[in-house]
Design an enzyme around this catalytic site. Structure first.
Site, PDB file in Angstrom:
ATOM      1  CB  ALA A 103      -0.391  10.084  -0.472  1.00  0.00           C
ATOM      2  CG  ASN A 161       5.794   6.502   4.715  1.00  0.00           C
ATOM      3  OD1 ASN A 161       6.699   6.223   3.959  1.00  0.00           O
ATOM      4  ND2 ASN A 161       5.167   7.662   4.693  1.00  0.00           N
ATOM      5  CG  HIS A 214      -3.773   4.218  -3.752  1.00  0.00           C
ATOM      6  ND1 HIS A 214      -3.895   3.491  -4.916  1.00  0.00           N
ATOM      7  CD2 HIS A 214      -2.439   4.229  -3.480  1.00  0.00           C
ATOM      8  CE1 HIS A 214      -2.721   3.085  -5.321  1.00  0.00           C
ATOM      9  NE2 HIS A 214      -1.803   3.526  -4.455  1.00  0.00           N
ATOM     10  CD  GLU A 215      -0.961   6.449  -0.815  1.00  0.00           C
ATOM     11  OE1 GLU A 215      -0.127   5.607  -0.435  1.00  0.00           O
ATOM     12  OE2 GLU A 215      -1.023   6.844  -1.986  1.00  0.00           O
ATOM     13  CG  HIS A 248      -0.300   0.970  -0.757  1.00  0.00           C
ATOM     14  ND1 HIS A 248       0.073  -0.052  -1.593  1.00  0.00           N
ATOM     15  CD2 HIS A 248      -0.236   2.108  -1.513  1.00  0.00           C
ATOM     16  CE1 HIS A 248       0.329   0.435  -2.802  1.00  0.00           C
ATOM     17  NE2 HIS A 248       0.142   1.732  -2.786  1.00  0.00           N
TER      18      HIS A 248
END
Length: 884
Positions: free
Chosen positions: A278, A281, A313-314, A317
């Protein structure tokens, strides 16, 4: 002809090495970016408007050269401050656009043309099925337009997307939707604005005919955030768990870190063609579809766990990577190591903490320890690279997370939180370094981490040896620890590292005499523990508090004692792994003389009794008991033998499984019966643990060799109402010479033929089979209609699984596995160099094997290096791997 000569010349020289010590800040900064995309599968036009200013920290300005990165695109025009440049006013080549700055502040307009449908590298803008998609990390933005493609150039973005409404009703980019307008000729337009400055690697665009699943989240300050997951039509009913995971991650980040989402919209898109798991963005996360789509009949418990972890996790970020990003790619672990630690802790809170820790360490040992001990060893913060895509490694991610975990242990939960709060407060909106992170931890807590910083710059896995002396008269226990790190490529001399070691001292009655965390800083260091009333059994490096190898192996009696009595769950499991490894390694060595695995193993009754005590202990979590039953894998055993004999390891491990299955047959049958469930499937941790224990029981029952248990697996396959039970049965059948195997595999193919994610499981199973006809079957499957070398998931599922998860057949002595794999890597290199390089590591492990296998593996590496037009991605890995 000239073009070919230029390519030959390029690859006859070693690609340029980028060094961390050569970093300089950008000469010019870009404050705002305006992009206009006119989407077309064959020829997309991209118009960019870039507002430049001279970097006040650099002595540059008017007259200095501006260098913009760019690859695989056609330059249509360049203008500065509204005036078109003549061809003589700029220089353009295969990798850059150069011109002179007219002043300290100016605006550049650039128009380029790219071909998304022909972009097999899946970097930049490409087509996945019917949708347009971008992947810009690490250096994909330069394949969209000319730009300063580096993470320390941060700008705000305004993006306009023009596309046909019928084929692309959905138009997405980062930030907030400003407007949506119908255009002429059946086209429409969407304008997106992202108010947060970001590096170009966080840019994203998605356009296509996608279905949308919507929900919302109310933040800790009362704002409503719209949550949307976009998927291919027909997959809407497979998004519930991903959406639930996202909401739980958002709540966890508020509760544990005090971090709130900063926009009113958060989008996720699932695509079929993606190089990684993944991508984070800003506000538009793009996911490999396999890490979003899940239902009980298509996804296993492991799939649900991975979706939960990767979605978290994404999302995490958004702060640890987006709001604060890395100055340069050498600092990659600044965002990845930190975010892996965050997602590990989230999963630990959501599920069984001991089991999560076991799984994290298993991944570390399977991926990072071999990397640290081989030709590709590099520090958590690398010193150099040829291709940055090659440094998305287990060292940067998993070892980087362990470094953060050690800081957490040394500072305590409150001290760590103070440090992380200061880090985000101090650096919000900035591109910074690993040193900046450590400095925030130091400043917030008044500590000195000068020695600890070596974890970022020193490669290799430390080896610890400990010895203990008990003084009954003084009632003291003296523990001596020595640390040593072996030389690694480019680093011959190693320094002593600072690390926290959690220690437990247990009495023979099972009482815990002491539990303490010691701070190891010297090459040889003594610790004295007082008021120890009896000679203790040592529980060393509890919870795997430091990522090290421990060279001291306690006696089998002490290991059995720890398996049954240690109050630290991780070390309870670890004792069983050490005990099993010791038995198996000794047996592998003896197998070379006897050729009989049962004789080589000898009497393993004491070990079986220790396992029995764990299996039948109802006070222990079922997920933990399942993990405790699993023997060290063949690859893990190979890492501990020099040279490794894959066939001997396979035979001995199978014999051990058979002996355990026979010894504990009654207990396994009971576990299988007692953990059946009549309730509807649920992916929750308790239910998953119950299925895990039942799965392990069936596996061991089948290992006895009794046909009744293979029949039981076939019956389970036929009656399974969820993918976990179905795959468990199929994995048991997969290695069997039994008519039920062909029946089940054919049924699985027919049942899931239209599901591209699920059919990958079918590919992987056959690639991992221990049957001797596996390589022939893998070659046959490459012609299957569902397989294509253009899709990374398919390649990883079939070709990658064969090399990385099938020790016996990949390392067959005649070298046929190596030849097949090298052929596939070279084929893939022409399509997707990034994926080819990431799959190349198995051939680089030739030092672990006998002379015959080693010579064949090296020969294949040299054949790859001789390939015409070899990419720098694969060149870097192959050249480092073959080096003596």
């Amino acid at each position: 002809m000239r073009k070919n000569k230029e390519k030959d010349h390029f690859m006859s020289e070693q690609p340029q090495v980028i060094r961390r010590e050569d970093y300089t800040a950008p000469a010019f900064l870009i404050e705002t970016v305006e992009l206009v995309f006119d989407l077309d599968r064959e020829a997309t036009t991209v118009t960019s408007r870039l507002s430049f200013k001279a970097n006040p920290d650099r002595a540059t300005g008017a007259g200095d050269q501006v260098v913009l990165d760019g690859e695989d695109m056609k330059l249509l025009s360049v203008a500065i401050d509204g005036t078109a440049l003549a061809a003589s006013d700029y220089q353009v080549d295969a990798t850059s656009l150069k011109f002179n700055a007219p002043s300290d502040q100016f605006v550049v307009e650039i128009q380029t043309r790219i071909s998304p449908v022909n972009n097999t590298r899946l970097e930049g803008l490409y087509v996945s099925q019917s949708a347009y998609c971008t992947q810009c990390e690490a250096e994909g933005f330069r394949r969209i337009t000319y730009f300063q493609d580096r993470p320390d150039v941060m700008a705000t973005y305004r993006v306009t997307i023009n596309a046909p409404r019928d084929s692309c009703p959905v138009l997405l980019s980062n930030g907030n939707l400003v407007s949506s307008t119908d255009l002429d000729d059946g086209r429409h337009q969407a304008v997106w604005d992202d108010p947060f400055p970001k590096p170009c690697y966080l840019f994203a665009l998605v356009a296509g005919d996608l279905a949308c699943v919507e929900d919302s989240f109310n933040t800790m300050t009362g704002r409503d955030v719209a949550l949307r997951i976009f998927v291919e039509h027909g997959n809407e009913d497979s998004c519930d768990y991903a959406m639930d995971s996202l909401k739980r991650a958002m709540k966890w980040d508020e509760d544990v870190y005090g971090l709130e989402y900063d926009l009113d919209l958060f989008n996720i898109v699932a695509v079929s063609d993606f190089n990684m798991g993944a991508m984070e963005n800003k506000s538009l996360n793009v996911f490999n579809a396999k890490y979003i789509l899940a239902k009980s009949d298509t996804a296993t418990d492991t799939d649900f766990e991975l979706i939960e972890s990767i979605v978290a996790h994404e999302y995490f970020h958004n702060w640890s990577g987006n709001r604060v990003t890395c100055r340069d790619w050498f600092q990659l672990s600044l965002k990845e190591g930190l975010t892996v630690f965050r997602d590990q802790e989230f999963s630990s809170d959501e599920r069984s903490r001991p089991v999560q820790r076991i799984k994290d360490v298993q991944r570390l040992r399977a991926g990072q320890f071999p990397e640290d001990g081989g030709p590709l060893a590099h520090p958590v913060r690398p010193d150099s690279y040829m291709e940055i895509n090659n440094f998305y490694t287990a060292t940067v991610y998993q070892k980087g997370a362990e470094v953060i975990r050690m800081m957490h242990t040394l500072l305590g939960t409150k001290g760590y939180r103070k440090g992380i709060d200061l880090y985000f407060e101090r650096h919000d909106g900035q591109a910074v370094t690993c040193d900046d992170f450590v400095r925030a931890m130091e400043d917030a807590n008044g500590v000195n981490f000068d020695q600890f910083r070596l974890w970022y710059s020193q490669s290799g896995t430390p080896n610890l040896v400990w010895n203990g002396e008990y003084d009954a008269k003084q009632q003291t226990y003296r523990l001596t620890i020595e640390q040593k790190t072996e030389p690694t490529p480019g680093q011959v001399i190693k320094s002593d590292l600072q690390m926290p070691i959690k220690i437990g001292l247990l009495g023979r009655d099972g009482d815990e005499l002491l539990a303490q965390t010691i701070d190891l800083t010297l090459g040889k260091q003594e610790f004295l523990f007082e008021d120890i009333a009896q000679e203790p059994v040592v529980s060393f490096n509890r919870d795997f508090s430091a990522p090290v190898n421990v060279g001291t192996t306690p006696s089998h009696d002490d290991l059995a004692f720890l398996m049954g009595n240690d109050t630290d769950a991780f070390n309870r499991w670890e004792a069983g792994q050490k005990y099993a490894s010791d038995l198996l390694i000794n047996a592998v060595k003896a197998f070379g003389q006897s050729g009989n695995a049962d004789e080589a193993l000898g009497d393993v009754d004491a070990f079986c009794n220790a396992l029995r005590a764990t299996l039948t202990n109802d006070d222990l979590d079922k997920a933990f008991r399942a993990q405790a039953m699993i023997l060290p894998g063949e690859a893990m055993l190979s890492e501990q033998l020099q040279p490794a004999d894959p066939e001997a390891i396979y035979q001995v491990r199978q014999a051990m499984r058979r002996k355990i299955g026979l010894s504990l047959q009654d207990e396994f049958e009971a576990a299988y019966r007692n953990n059946a469930s009549n309730d509807a499937y649920s992916p929750d941790a308790t239910s998953a643990g119950q299925r895990a224990l039942r799965s392990v029981a069936l596996s061991y029952l089948a290992a006895t060799g009794e046909s009744v248990f293979v029949d039981l697996a076939l019956e389970q396959y036929r009656t399974a109402d969820n993918m976990t039970d179905r795959m468990t049965a199929l994995m048991v059948l997969n290695d069997q010479d039994h008519p039920g195997r062909d029946e089940a595999l054919a049924d699985f193919e027919s049942r899931f033929a239209s599901n591209t994610v699920v059919i990958d499981k079918w590919f992987s199973l056959q690639a991992m089979s221990s049957r001797t006809d596996t390589l022939a079957q893998v070659k046959k499957l490459m012609d299957h209609p569902a397989f294509t070398m253009r899709n990374p998931n398919k390649v990883r599922a079939l070709v990658g699984a064969f090399a990385m998860a099938n020790q016996r057949n990949f390392h067959v002595a005649d070298g046929s596995g190596y030849r097949f794999y090298a052929d596939r890597l070279m084929e893939l290199d022409d399509l997707n160099p990034q994926v080819a390089a990431r799959l190349a590591a198995p051939l680089g492990k030739w030092r672990k094997f006998d002379e015959g296998r080693a010579a064949k593996m090296k020969a294949e590496l040299n054949r790859i290096l001789a390939k015409e037009n070899l990419s720098r991605d694969l060149y870097e890995i192959a050249s480092k791997s073959v080096a003596e």
